[in-house]
Design a protein around this motif. Structure first.
Motif, PDB file in Angstrom:
ATOM      1  N   UNK A 181       3.144  58.184  46.132  1.00  0.00           N
ATOM      2  CA  UNK A 181       3.775  59.078  45.167  1.00  0.00           C
ATOM      3  C   UNK A 181       4.391  58.270  44.019  1.00  0.00           C
ATOM      4  N   UNK A 182       4.282  58.790  42.815  1.00  0.00           N
ATOM      5  CA  UNK A 182       5.000  58.232  41.681  1.00  0.00           C
ATOM      6  C   UNK A 182       6.347  58.945  41.615  1.00  0.00           C
ATOM      7  N   UNK A 183       7.429  58.181  41.769  1.00  0.00           N
ATOM      8  CA  UNK A 183       8.752  58.772  41.969  1.00  0.00           C
ATOM      9  C   UNK A 183       9.727  58.357  40.876  1.00  0.00           C
ATOM     10  N   UNK A 184      10.525  59.319  40.416  1.00  0.00           N
ATOM     11  CA  UNK A 184      11.663  59.027  39.552  1.00  0.00           C
ATOM     12  C   UNK A 184      12.918  59.197  40.389  1.00  0.00           C
ATOM     13  N   UNK A 185      13.707  58.128  40.506  1.00  0.00           N
ATOM     14  CA  UNK A 185      14.966  58.146  41.244  1.00  0.00           C
ATOM     15  C   UNK A 185      16.109  58.145  40.237  1.00  0.00           C
ATOM     16  N   UNK A 186      16.900  59.213  40.240  1.00  0.00           N
ATOM     17  CA  UNK A 186      17.975  59.377  39.261  1.00  0.00           C
ATOM     18  C   UNK A 186      19.333  59.186  39.927  1.00  0.00           C
ATOM     19  N   UNK A 187      20.147  58.299  39.369  1.00  0.00           N
ATOM     20  CA  UNK A 187      21.535  58.187  39.798  1.00  0.00           C
ATOM     21  C   UNK A 187      22.352  59.151  38.942  1.00  0.00           C
ATOM     22  N   UNK A 188      22.667  60.303  39.529  1.00  0.00           N
ATOM     23  CA  UNK A 188      23.405  61.327  38.794  1.00  0.00           C
ATOM     24  C   UNK A 188      24.875  61.378  39.194  1.00  0.00           C
ATOM     25  N   UNK A 189      25.343  60.348  39.874  1.00  0.00           N
ATOM     26  CA  UNK A 189      26.764  60.275  40.192  1.00  0.00           C
ATOM     27  C   UNK A 189      27.470  59.576  39.036  1.00  0.00           C
ATOM     28  N   UNK A 190      27.928  60.361  38.107  1.00  0.00           N
ATOM     29  CA  UNK A 190      28.549  59.838  36.897  1.00  0.00           C
ATOM     30  C   UNK A 190      30.027  59.509  37.097  1.00  0.00           C
ATOM     31  N   UNK A 191      30.463  59.493  38.352  1.00  0.00           N
ATOM     32  CA  UNK A 191      31.823  59.093  38.692  1.00  0.00           C
ATOM     33  C   UNK A 191      31.823  57.727  39.377  1.00  0.00           C
ATOM     34  N   UNK A 212      27.776  67.329  31.313  1.00  0.00           N
ATOM     35  CA  UNK A 212      26.440  66.783  31.091  1.00  0.00           C
ATOM     36  C   UNK A 212      25.475  67.194  32.192  1.00  0.00           C
ATOM     37  N   UNK A 213      25.933  67.175  33.448  1.00  0.00           N
ATOM     38  CA  UNK A 213      25.039  67.515  34.553  1.00  0.00           C
ATOM     39  C   UNK A 213      24.692  69.000  34.570  1.00  0.00           C
ATOM     40  N   UNK A 214      25.517  69.805  33.942  1.00  0.00           N
ATOM     41  CA  UNK A 214      25.251  71.250  33.864  1.00  0.00           C
ATOM     42  C   UNK A 214      24.680  71.649  32.510  1.00  0.00           C
ATOM     43  N   UNK A 250      30.274  68.869  40.400  1.00  0.00           N
ATOM     44  CA  UNK A 250      29.014  68.440  39.782  1.00  0.00           C
ATOM     45  C   UNK A 250      27.781  68.851  40.579  1.00  0.00           C
ATOM     46  N   UNK A 251      27.762  68.543  41.872  1.00  0.00           N
ATOM     47  CA  UNK A 251      26.577  68.801  42.681  1.00  0.00           C
ATOM     48  C   UNK A 251      26.353  70.286  42.918  1.00  0.00           C
ATOM     49  N   UNK A 252      27.421  71.049  42.937  1.00  0.00           N
ATOM     50  CA  UNK A 252      27.262  72.504  43.099  1.00  0.00           C
ATOM     51  C   UNK A 252      26.505  73.076  41.907  1.00  0.00           C
ATOM     52  N   UNK A 253      26.870  72.608  40.712  1.00  0.00           N
ATOM     53  CA  UNK A 253      26.208  73.084  39.501  1.00  0.00           C
ATOM     54  C   UNK A 253      24.785  72.535  39.407  1.00  0.00           C
ATOM     55  N   UNK A 254      24.622  71.260  39.741  1.00  0.00           N
ATOM     56  CA  UNK A 254      23.319  70.621  39.621  1.00  0.00           C
ATOM     57  C   UNK A 254      22.334  71.150  40.654  1.00  0.00           C
ATOM     58  N   UNK A 255      22.824  71.519  41.839  1.00  0.00           N
ATOM     59  CA  UNK A 255      21.932  72.016  42.894  1.00  0.00           C
ATOM     60  C   UNK A 255      21.228  73.301  42.476  1.00  0.00           C
TER      61      UNK A 255
END
Length: 220
Positions: free
Chosen positions: A66-76, A128-130, A160-165
């Motif tokens: 698989x070609x995968x994009x791994x995103x670090x979305x923990x901006x804290x 930003x995440x939302x 953050x994760x509630x909105x991003x999910x």
């Protein structure tokens, strides 16, 4: 958190890899069935293994072609840059500022994984995440990659994760043995239900193993 070198070349590297291959196989069955193109990985609180899970699940999919994009979305409290020992400064915030995705990512050598680090941490990460920019990123990444894995902040301390999910196709929840409390899991589950998130599974991290049972299902 263990680092990439420890997991891939350490004493029990084969053991770790096999456990993540098991996780990858279980998820793979759902990808086509539910048309999943991106997966958010989170936990109740920090320090429960979500970043370790995100990184090694991405690598397991890469090993399967698989070609995968791994995103670090923990901006804290981002972790993936340290985990992989990267020195680059560009990342998610640079994409939000107009940088093309292909220039914002950092390719992990000898893999099919591109890492999108956080970049310089903003004062307003939740906004930003939302944002529409985040929605556009997921849409753009879907056209470029077979799978997108998002290492997201923990659920209980911040929203953050509630909105991003709500923007993601699926959520994988990580709990830590002997640390994550039952009440915390219940509350995290409620938050995900409120967001109408598609929770596809839970990983129990930190289960102690011995040489005798090291071939068991759980990973240490």
């Amino acid at each position: 958190m263990k680092n990439y070198k420890t997991i891939t070349t350490g004493k029990h590297a084969d053991f770790y890899k096999e456990k993540f291959y098991s996780i990858q196989t279980n998820i793979q069955f759902l990808l086509k069935k539910q048309n999943i193109r991106n997966i958010l990985i989170t936990s109740s609180n920090m320090g429960e293994g979500k970043s370790l899970t995100s990184a090694n699940t991405a690598l397991a999919f890469s090993d399967r072609g698989y070609k995968v994009l791994l995103i670090d979305a923990d901006l804290h409290r981002p972790s993936l840059k340290k985990y992989f020992g990267r020195r680059g400064m560009t990342g998610l915030m640079d994409y939000f500022d107009g940088m093309p995705l292909v220039d914002a990512v950092d390719h992990l050598e000898d893999t099919r994984v591109d890492l999108l680090m956080t970049g310089v941490l903003p004062p307003n990460p939740t906004e930003w995440l939302d944002s529409d920019e985040m929605t556009q990123l997921l849409k753009e990444a879907q056209a470029m990659y077979d799978l997108v894995i998002i290492d997201a902040p923990p659920l209980l301390p911040i929203t953050d994760s509630r909105l991003l999910s709500a923007k993601c196709d699926a959520v994988l929840f990580v709990a830590l043995n002997k640390k994550t409390k039952k009440g915390e899991v219940i509350q995290a589950k409620k938050y995900l239900e409120m967001a109408e998130a598609n929770v596809i599974g839970t990983i129990l991290n930190g289960v102690e193993t011995t040489n005798k049972n090291r071939e068991g299902y759980y990973y240490k």
